[in-house]
Design an enzyme around this catalytic site. Structure first.
Site, short mmCIF file in Angstrom:
data_model
loop_
_atom_site.label_atom_id
_atom_site.label_comp_id
_atom_site.label_asym_id
_atom_site.label_seq_id
_atom_site.Cartn_x
_atom_site.Cartn_y
_atom_site.Cartn_z
N LYS A 111 -10.60 -1.80 -2.11
CA LYS A 111 -10.54 -2.32 -0.77
C LYS A 111 -11.72 -2.32 -0.06
CE LYS A 111 -5.71 -0.86 -1.32
NZ LYS A 111 -4.71 0.02 -0.49
N SER A 144 -2.18 0.98 -4.32
CA SER A 144 -2.65 2.03 -3.59
C SER A 144 -4.07 2.36 -4.00
CB SER A 144 -1.69 3.30 -3.75
OG SER A 144 -2.45 4.30 -3.40
N ALA A 145 -5.02 2.82 -3.10
CA ALA A 145 -6.33 3.41 -3.62
C ALA A 145 -6.03 4.64 -4.42
CB ALA A 145 -7.22 3.22 -2.46
N GLU A 153 0.00 -3.32 4.45
CA GLU A 153 -1.28 -2.46 4.51
C GLU A 153 -1.05 -1.55 5.86
OE1 GLU A 153 -3.63 -0.81 3.59
OE2 GLU A 153 -3.95 -1.58 1.61
N ASP A 154 -1.63 -0.47 6.09
CA ASP A 154 -2.05 0.39 7.13
C ASP A 154 -3.47 0.36 7.67
OD1 ASP A 154 -2.39 2.37 5.35
OD2 ASP A 154 -2.35 3.81 6.69
N THR A 177 0.89 10.25 4.15
CA THR A 177 0.32 11.21 3.30
C THR A 177 -1.18 11.51 4.10
OG1 THR A 177 -0.26 9.63 1.84
CG2 THR A 177 1.10 11.41 1.04
N ASP A 196 0.67 -1.14 -0.12
CA ASP A 196 0.15 -0.12 -0.03
C ASP A 196 0.94 1.32 0.01
OD1 ASP A 196 -2.37 1.63 0.51
OD2 ASP A 196 -1.84 1.60 2.64
N LEU A 197 0.56 2.33 -0.08
CA LEU A 197 1.11 3.75 -0.23
C LEU A 197 0.82 4.48 0.89
CD1 LEU A 197 3.21 5.70 -1.74
CD2 LEU A 197 1.30 6.52 -3.03
N ASP A 198 -0.05 5.25 0.81
CA ASP A 198 -0.12 6.25 1.98
C ASP A 198 -0.30 5.42 3.34
OD1 ASP A 198 -0.74 8.34 0.39
OD2 ASP A 198 -2.73 7.78 -0.23
N LYS A 204 -8.71 6.12 5.96
CA LYS A 204 -7.33 5.34 5.49
C LYS A 204 -7.84 4.34 4.55
CE LYS A 204 -3.93 6.45 9.04
NZ LYS A 204 -3.27 5.64 10.06
P1 B16 Z 1 -6.70 9.80 -3.96
P2 B16 Z 1 -3.76 4.08 0.00
C1 B16 Z 1 -5.49 6.03 -0.08
O1 B16 Z 1 -4.32 5.52 -0.32
C2 B16 Z 1 -5.72 6.99 0.97
O2 B16 Z 1 -5.31 6.07 2.29
C3 B16 Z 1 -6.89 7.57 1.32
O3 B16 Z 1 -7.00 8.18 2.38
C4 B16 Z 1 -7.49 8.27 -0.07
O4 B16 Z 1 -8.65 8.63 -0.01
C5 B16 Z 1 -7.36 7.36 -1.18
O5 B16 Z 1 -6.05 6.74 -1.27
C6 B16 Z 1 -7.77 8.15 -2.60
O6 B16 Z 1 -6.64 8.83 -2.55
O7 B16 Z 1 -7.88 11.11 -3.44
O8 B16 Z 1 -5.45 10.48 -4.01
O9 B16 Z 1 -7.16 9.18 -5.21
O10 B16 Z 1 -3.79 4.12 1.47
O11 B16 Z 1 -4.62 3.13 -0.70
O12 B16 Z 1 -2.28 4.27 -0.53
MG MG Z 2 -2.91 2.95 3.47
#
Ligand code: B16
Ligand code: MG
Length: 225
Positions: free
Chosen positions: A151, A120-121, A175-176, A21, A13-15, A49
């Site tokens: 997810k 990552s989402a 993942e977090d 972030t 996962d990224l964030d 998250k």
């Molecule tokens: P965006 P991850 C997720 O990333 C974030 O945790 C979540 O807070 C955010 O809303 C989502 O990505 C979408 O991000 O608006 O930049 O497309 O944790 O899956 O890496």
């Molecule tokens: Mg995350």
């Protein structure tokens, strides 16, 4: 260790795993919430998250003191405005914003001949990874725009494995978010969670911080599972 169960890839996962972030997402959503007069706390931000941009907006709107309703077009405009604020905020990200131990952990994985991927989402994943200076450290970055399900559906982790040309049961996912851990387990992968163990009943291993990530130890735990 049987050949069928050998470790071949680590999918991240990224964030919250590669970099933090969450604060940038919080600041951007807070600006939108203030504009709409909706209470929005850091504590509530924890629920966002791993949640997609539009689903995050829907969750934020549940915090309104009296029920609010927006057209699809207005929802798109609010989500776009939030994203513009977020994109401005992430311009300040540098390689110093990699979470503790991540650089060394990825180097260890790659020098052991394993593949690496990002699941990552975030639609901003490439911008964030570029600012962190680690784009060349990942064999695959899943394009979330092409996916149908969020997810905890396993689609994003299964897509990463397919693009890496490895079987899911040869992968570790990191993942977090609880929904992310559930996605990893639904994909039939070994799940490593970062955070408080009380939040991750389905993880195979929980570490309190990325600083505790150790490739040799995880590879041994994977082999023993
Ligand atoms: P965006 P991850 C997720 O990333 C974030 O945790 C979540 O807070 C955010 O809303 C989502 O990505 C979408 O991000 O608006 O930049 O497309 O944790 O899956 O890496
Ligand atoms: Mg995350």
């Amino acid at each position: 260790m049987s050949k069928e169960n050998s470790l071949k890839a680590v999918i991240f996962d990224l964030d919250g795993v590669i970099t933090d972030t969450a604060e940038h997402h919080y600041q951007a959503w807070k600006a939108i919430a203030n504009e709409l007069g909706i209470p929005f706390t850091r504590e509530f931000n924890e629920k966002l998250k791993g949640v997609s941009r539009m689903d995050s907006l829907k969750l934020l709107l549940t915090q309104a003191k009296t029920p609010v309703s927006y057209s699809d077009e207005e929802m798109e405009q609010l989500a776009d405005r939030k994203n513009k604020i977020y994109v401005d905020l992430i311009e300040t990200i540098t390689p110093a914003d990699l979470l503790p131990g991540i650089k060394e952990f990825i180097a260890e994985i790659r020098s052991s001949g394993m593949k690496t991927g990002i699941a990552s989402a975030s639609k901003n994943a490439i911008a964030v990874l570029t600012r962190l200076g680690v784009m060349d450290q990942f064999d695959v970055i899943v394009d979330v725009v092409k996916l149908k399900n969020s997810k905890p559906d396993p689609e994003i982790f299964l897509t990463a494995a397919a693009e890496l040309e490895v079987e899911p049961n040869n992968c570790i996912g990191v993942e977090d978010a609880a929904s992310g851990v559930d996605a990893i387990k639904a994909a039939n992968m070994f799940a490593v969670a970062i955070g408080n163990s009380a939040n991750f009943p389905h993880a195979d291993i929980v570490l309190s911080s990325t600083a505790e990530l150790n490739f040799q130890e995880l590879a041994r735990a994977f082999e023993g599972n």
